[in-house]
Design an enzyme around this catalytic site. Sequence first.
Site, mmCIF file in Angstrom:
data_model
loop_
_atom_site.group_PDB
_atom_site.id
_atom_site.type_symbol
_atom_site.label_atom_id
_atom_site.label_comp_id
_atom_site.label_asym_id
_atom_site.label_seq_id
_atom_site.Cartn_x
_atom_site.Cartn_y
_atom_site.Cartn_z
ATOM 1 N N ASP A 152 -2.294 40.634 22.000
ATOM 2 C CA ASP A 152 -1.362 39.846 21.036
ATOM 3 C C ASP A 152 -2.270 39.580 19.844
ATOM 4 O O ASP A 152 -3.697 39.812 19.925
ATOM 5 C CB ASP A 152 -0.625 38.632 21.625
ATOM 6 C CG ASP A 152 -1.612 37.723 22.153
ATOM 7 O OD1 ASP A 152 -2.920 37.770 22.052
ATOM 8 O OD2 ASP A 152 -1.099 36.580 22.799
ATOM 9 N N ASP A 198 6.534 41.114 28.417
ATOM 10 C CA ASP A 198 5.455 40.471 29.050
ATOM 11 C C ASP A 198 5.867 38.622 29.088
ATOM 12 O O ASP A 198 6.521 38.312 28.337
ATOM 13 C CB ASP A 198 4.233 40.425 28.076
ATOM 14 C CG ASP A 198 4.104 39.316 27.144
ATOM 15 O OD1 ASP A 198 3.620 38.368 27.099
ATOM 16 O OD2 ASP A 198 5.057 39.511 26.113
#
Length: 381
Positions: A96, A270
């Site tokens: 991320d 996720d």
Amino acid sequence: MSQLPIRYEFIKSCKQTGARLGRVHTPHGSFDTPVFMPVGTLATVKTMAPEELKAMEAGIILSNTYHLWLRPGHDIVKEAGGLHKFMNWDRAILTDSGGFQVFSLSEFRKIEEEGVHFRNHLNGDKLFLSPEKAMDIQNALGSDIMMAFDECPPYPAEYDYMKRSVERTSRWAERCLTAHQRPEDQGLFGIIQGGEYEELRKQSAKDLVSLDFPGYAIGGLSVGEPKDVMNRVLEFTTPLLPADKPRYLMGVGSPDSLIDGAIRGVDMFDCVLPTRIARNGTLMTSEGRLVVKNAKYERDFRPIDENCDCYTCKNYTRAYIRHLIKTNETFGIRLTTYHNLHFLLKLMEQVREAIREDRLGDFKEEFFERYGFNEPNAKNF
């Protein structure tokens, strides 16, 4: 750029629901979609060995840019030969951008056009993260899929605030593309924002699709909004994204939301949910949630889930796992984590199978019925 290094292969759509079956190809192998990605925040999926993740057929895991930047430092990971070598994982990794952590962990933050000033949540030091810095860190980490640095507005947010935020996220996305140093072996995904406002989601998607990223994430969901809001936003957002690129719904991992997301055209998910709740002794089973610490399991010598073939369920009982969790034994957390991850990865395998056989709608009905998700006050995890 759209062909390399990340490529989406469409296989088929479910005639019953429109969900997509596909495959994503990366420099570290391919994985079938819809997929759930276990989260390895600090270059480890807590308590799990890479070999165990492979045994349960995880094709991709997620790691956190913000946390690895602070500890051990992206320079050390780079020196080790990148994240794959550092953590001994030779399959795909997604990182991320650090944006979500900056906005959720830091008490003090100041958003400017240049980037975000905030305090390190560990020691209070002043830090600054910008699109350029987020790219620099992720290029050093060497993940297969990187995420653009975006602003993560709170829920709920006023329309005008959200509009300014979306515009800034679009400008930051452009800066990320310019700063990205390794487009030949790392794919950069753009993130669609806009809260629950359809007009702003449209604007965000238009801006980002025009930049031709190899994949797109839907951000700003699973931040406290009701489920029906999330489903509604997905319904009008996923059709705005290119059909030949992967679509990633960030931060979603409850079984019902994975199924609902797949039905609405999402390919990747996720969430820390399965690993986090495992540490409290909460387990996902084919019959719903099971809180193993409850007194009623003290003398229960059955496996956690009699329909599960994971290592935990084949070898250990509820009574034993309850004892381990109650006494804070690390092995207990390993067993519950293993089971929950296996459960979700297996669930996604069942979802893919149902898409292949054009029966995902039926699968959802059966699953929701068994779990009690259809009830008005259905309890989630």
